[in-house]
Write an enzyme that holds these catalytic residues in place. Structure first.
Site, short mmCIF file in Angstrom:
data_model
loop_
_atom_site.label_atom_id
_atom_site.label_comp_id
_atom_site.label_asym_id
_atom_site.label_seq_id
_atom_site.Cartn_x
_atom_site.Cartn_y
_atom_site.Cartn_z
CB SER A 32 8.12 -55.42 10.97
OG SER A 32 7.49 -54.76 9.90
CG HIS A 37 3.75 -52.55 5.84
ND1 HIS A 37 4.47 -53.60 6.37
CD2 HIS A 37 3.87 -51.52 6.71
CE1 HIS A 37 5.01 -53.22 7.51
NE2 HIS A 37 4.66 -51.97 7.75
CG HIS A 44 3.68 -57.15 7.42
ND1 HIS A 44 2.43 -56.58 7.43
CD2 HIS A 44 4.35 -56.60 8.46
CE1 HIS A 44 2.34 -55.75 8.45
NE2 HIS A 44 3.49 -55.73 9.09
CG ASP A 102 1.29 -49.44 14.96
OD1 ASP A 102 1.82 -50.03 15.91
OD2 ASP A 102 1.59 -49.68 13.77
O1 PAF Z 1 4.04 -47.17 12.03
C1 PAF Z 1 5.22 -47.02 11.64
O2 PAF Z 1 5.77 -47.83 10.89
C2 PAF Z 1 6.01 -45.81 12.13
O3 PAF Z 1 5.70 -45.49 13.43
C3 PAF Z 1 5.87 -44.60 11.20
C4 PAF Z 1 4.44 -44.08 11.16
C5 PAF Z 1 6.31 -44.96 9.79
C6 PAF Z 1 6.75 -43.44 11.69
O4 PAF Z 1 8.10 -43.81 11.71
#
Ligand code: PAF
Length: 277
Positions: free
Chosen positions: A182, A33, A30, A146
């Protein structure tokens, strides 16, 4: 833009393309990202984006099977965003034999989201270390959405002396404040309308902290109660020190309010950094 699924082909392709800026993802991309990819473009000569739904970070009963896989649409978006290479390994490619060595993160990984998703951050740290070893980037971009993940990755890079700069990307939000994720795609229209309440409660905490309030537990409880009274199942609302994620103390100047709660079957997380006056 090249799409590569083999570790050896990626390594060969990356020869002479340093410095690489890396954005690890699980796909279903999205605008949040895409902003990370744009940030990566400003950092490196070659931008590598990985798309891999990492089984190690999903617990039993979580959404590994139903996690949306949208590779074609993702690649179109990445092409437009200016990524140079998309790395899309299969599980067989990354784990030709079962992954028996894992990265054991520090105790903070068992708090906040880790308390509700046992082993999650071990799985994240392990796959990120593998991806770092494969891509060997000069820098890697992770979203602040995150926040706990970002904190753990920073610690891993520091303590293992990895020569990688970790760059933090701001959380992208919909107009009503909902953090892009997502998992928002799982929400029903009614849940989607309700979803920004998590952000609004964090915002209220931030405003209270900015006016000098130090009754952190009362602020956390009020937010959790508001969410619960609107049908949410609250995992936690917690004010922490922004640097080490320990429980906030009255003298802390830089804080972060973090929250995780379920609407129906969808677990949403969000956070806001807060400054004391
Ligand atoms: O944040 C994410 O999408 C996932 O935790 C990552 C960093 C790609 C690891 O799988």
């Amino acid at each position: 833009m090249e799409i590569i699924s083999s570790v050896s082909v990626l390594r060969e392709t990356l020869q002479g393309r340093q410095p690489v800026a890396f954005v690890p993802t699980m796909g279903n991309l999205h605008q949040g990202h895409i902003a990370l990819v744009e940030q990566a473009r400003r950092q490196g000569r070659c931008v590598v984006v990985s798309i891999f739904v990492n089984p190690l970070q999903f617990g039993a009963g979580e959404d590994l099977e139903k996690y949306p896989r949208t590779l074609e649409a993702d690649c179109r978006k990445l092409q437009t965003a200016g990524a140079d290479i998309v790395f899309t390994p299969s599980a067989q490619e990354l784990f030709p034999t079962p992954q028996q060595f894992q990265v054991e993160p520090p105790l903070i990984a068992n708090e906040l989201c880790g308390a509700f998703r046992p082993g999650h951050f071990r799985g994240v740290a392990t796959i990120v270390l593998k991806l770092f070893n494969i891509v060997q980037p000069a820098c890697a971009v992770f979203g602040k959405k995150d926040y706990q993940q970002l904190h753990i990755i920073r610690g891993m890079v520091r303590e293992f002396d990895l020569p990688i700069e970790i760059v933090a990307g701001e959380t992208m939000r919909a107009e009503d404040g909902l953090a892009l994720s997502s998992r928002n795609g799982y929400l029903t229209p009614e849940e989607r309308a309700e979803a920004p309440r998590l952000y609004r409660n964090l915002l209220q905490i931030r405003e209270a902290v900015a006016t000098g309030r130090r009754d952190f537990v009362a602020l956390e409880s009020a937010a959790a109660a508001d969410l619960a009274s609107h049908g949410w199942q609250v995992d936690y609302i917690s004010l922490r020190h922004a640097g080490n994620l320990q429980t906030a103390q009255a003298e802390d100047a830089s804080l972060v309010a973090l929250g995780a709660a379920r609407l129906g079957t969808t677990r949403l997380i969000d956070n806001l950094e807060c400054s004391a006056p």
